[in-house]
Enzyme design. Structure first.
Site, mmCIF file in Angstrom:
data_model
loop_
_atom_site.group_PDB
_atom_site.id
_atom_site.type_symbol
_atom_site.label_atom_id
_atom_site.label_comp_id
_atom_site.label_asym_id
_atom_site.label_seq_id
_atom_site.Cartn_x
_atom_site.Cartn_y
_atom_site.Cartn_z
ATOM 1 N N ASP A 295 -0.722 -8.384 -0.922
ATOM 2 C CA ASP A 295 -1.886 -9.286 -0.905
ATOM 3 C C ASP A 295 -3.048 -8.653 -1.664
ATOM 4 O OD1 ASP A 295 -0.314 -10.728 0.868
ATOM 5 O OD2 ASP A 295 -1.325 -9.955 2.647
ATOM 6 N N ALA A 296 -3.262 -7.362 -1.431
ATOM 7 C CA ALA A 296 -4.359 -6.649 -2.083
ATOM 8 C C ALA A 296 -4.134 -6.590 -3.591
ATOM 9 C CB ALA A 296 -4.484 -5.235 -1.518
#
EC number: 2.7.1.20
Length: 340
Positions: A295-296
């Protein structure tokens, strides 16, 4: 350049219930590391057992929401990002609102009668297994999206990001945004998100693929995608290329596939060519957990994409953000990024 509301995310806002567990716990609930699943009947006791047996942390999560928060953090421009999803009218929901506000993301949540969704994050040796109990997150409907004050966020944005997980909740909402993006020559991106999405939600996923200008995923998801499409190759570079060359709904943007491979290089396929970008290697002792790493990566990537930076800068920012997040518990970050 005007950045207000430039990036919009839509997804399942979940509260992560995270703990370092042991192999026995994983086996008991039939969980695999580096996998993500939806909770079944047999997983219902998992959350309470985690809380009673291990040291549990509660961290605002949800794949899309994580990416949007990270993009907002990287951009450091107030109000650059917006997000929609469904939460409950409970203390977890309040927690979520507080967290989003702190992160500087402009959230328009639908508030449902059912409890806020949760995600069990079971960590063993720094790797994670995710078990999501969507609950309220599963109640998102196009009615909320179509409200003028919410559709205004869609109109305002120039870039959209939706994790594949949302395909199980409201494919209709995804199509509305995808079609808007295609009609207005905006940039629409999604994530393969998990093997089960590629496998069991193949038909809905295939409907949206033509609208995707950017497809994110990791090597495991890419291989499952290849398998279910009968491509008969496990070669990630080949798969990324094939994904990038699937038919497109609109010819404005060519599709770019971006596949991460943990500590191995990031694979980027565009224009019939593949490029590899090495990641920042982290000594094992510095790894806290991989929860939120993918996600990051997307959040960092999008933070540069909305500034119209070249793809290598996008990948670099993605790698930087992922590197920060894996040295912390869940998808959390220090006050300011240190990215040039």
């Amino acid at each position: 350049m005007e950045y207000e509301g430039i990036l919009l995310g839509m997804g399942n806002p979940l509260l992560d219930i995270s703990a370092v567990v042991d192999q026995e716990f994983l086996d008991k609930y039939d969980l695999k590391l580096n996998n993500a699943i939806l909770a079944e009947e047999k997983h219902v006791p998992l959350y309470d057992e985690m809380a009673s047996k291990y040291t549990v942390e509660y961290i605002a999560g949800g794949a899309t929401q994580n990416s949007i928060r990270v993009a907002q953090w990287m951009l450091q421009i107030p109000g650059a990002t917006s997000y929609m999803g469904s939460i409950g009218k409970d203390k977890f929901g309040e927690e979520m609102k507080k967290n989003a506000k702190l992160a500087g993301v402009n959230v328009h949540y639908y508030e449902d009668e059912s409890p806020t969704g949760t995600c069990g994050v079971c960590v063993v040796g720094g790797e994670r297994s995710l078990v999501a109990n969507l609950s309220a997150a599963n109640c998102y409907k196009t009615d909320h999206l179509k409200k003028p004050e919410n559709w205004a966020l869609v109109e305002k944005a120039k870039y959209y990001y939706i994790a594949g997980f949302f395909l199980t909740v409201s494919p209709e909402s995804i199509m509305l945004v995808a079609e808007h993006a295609a009609a207005k020559n905006k940039v629409f991106s999604m994530n393969l998100s998990a093997p089960f999405i590629c496998e069991f939600f193949k038909d809905v996923q295939d409907k949206v693929v033509p609208y995707m200008d950017y497809v994110f995923g990791n090597e495991t998801e890419a291989r499952v995608f290849s398998k279910v499409h009968g491509w008969e190759t496990e070669n990630v570079e080949e798969i990324a290329l094939k994904i990038s060359q699937l038919p497109k709904a609109s010819g404005t943007h060519k599709r770019i596939a971006v596949i991460t491979q943990g500590a191995d290089p990031v694979v980027v396929a565009e224009d019939g060519k593949v490029k590899l970008f090495p990641v920042i290697l982290l000594p094992k002792e510095k790894l806290v957990d991989t929860n939120g790493a993918g996600d990051a990566f997307v959040g960092g990537f999008l933070s540069q994409l909305v500034q119209e930076k070249p793809i290598e800068d996008c990948v670099k920012a993605g790698c930087y953000a992922a590197n920060v997040i894996i040295q912390r518990s869940g998808c959390t970050y220090p006050e300011k990024p240190d990215f040039e």
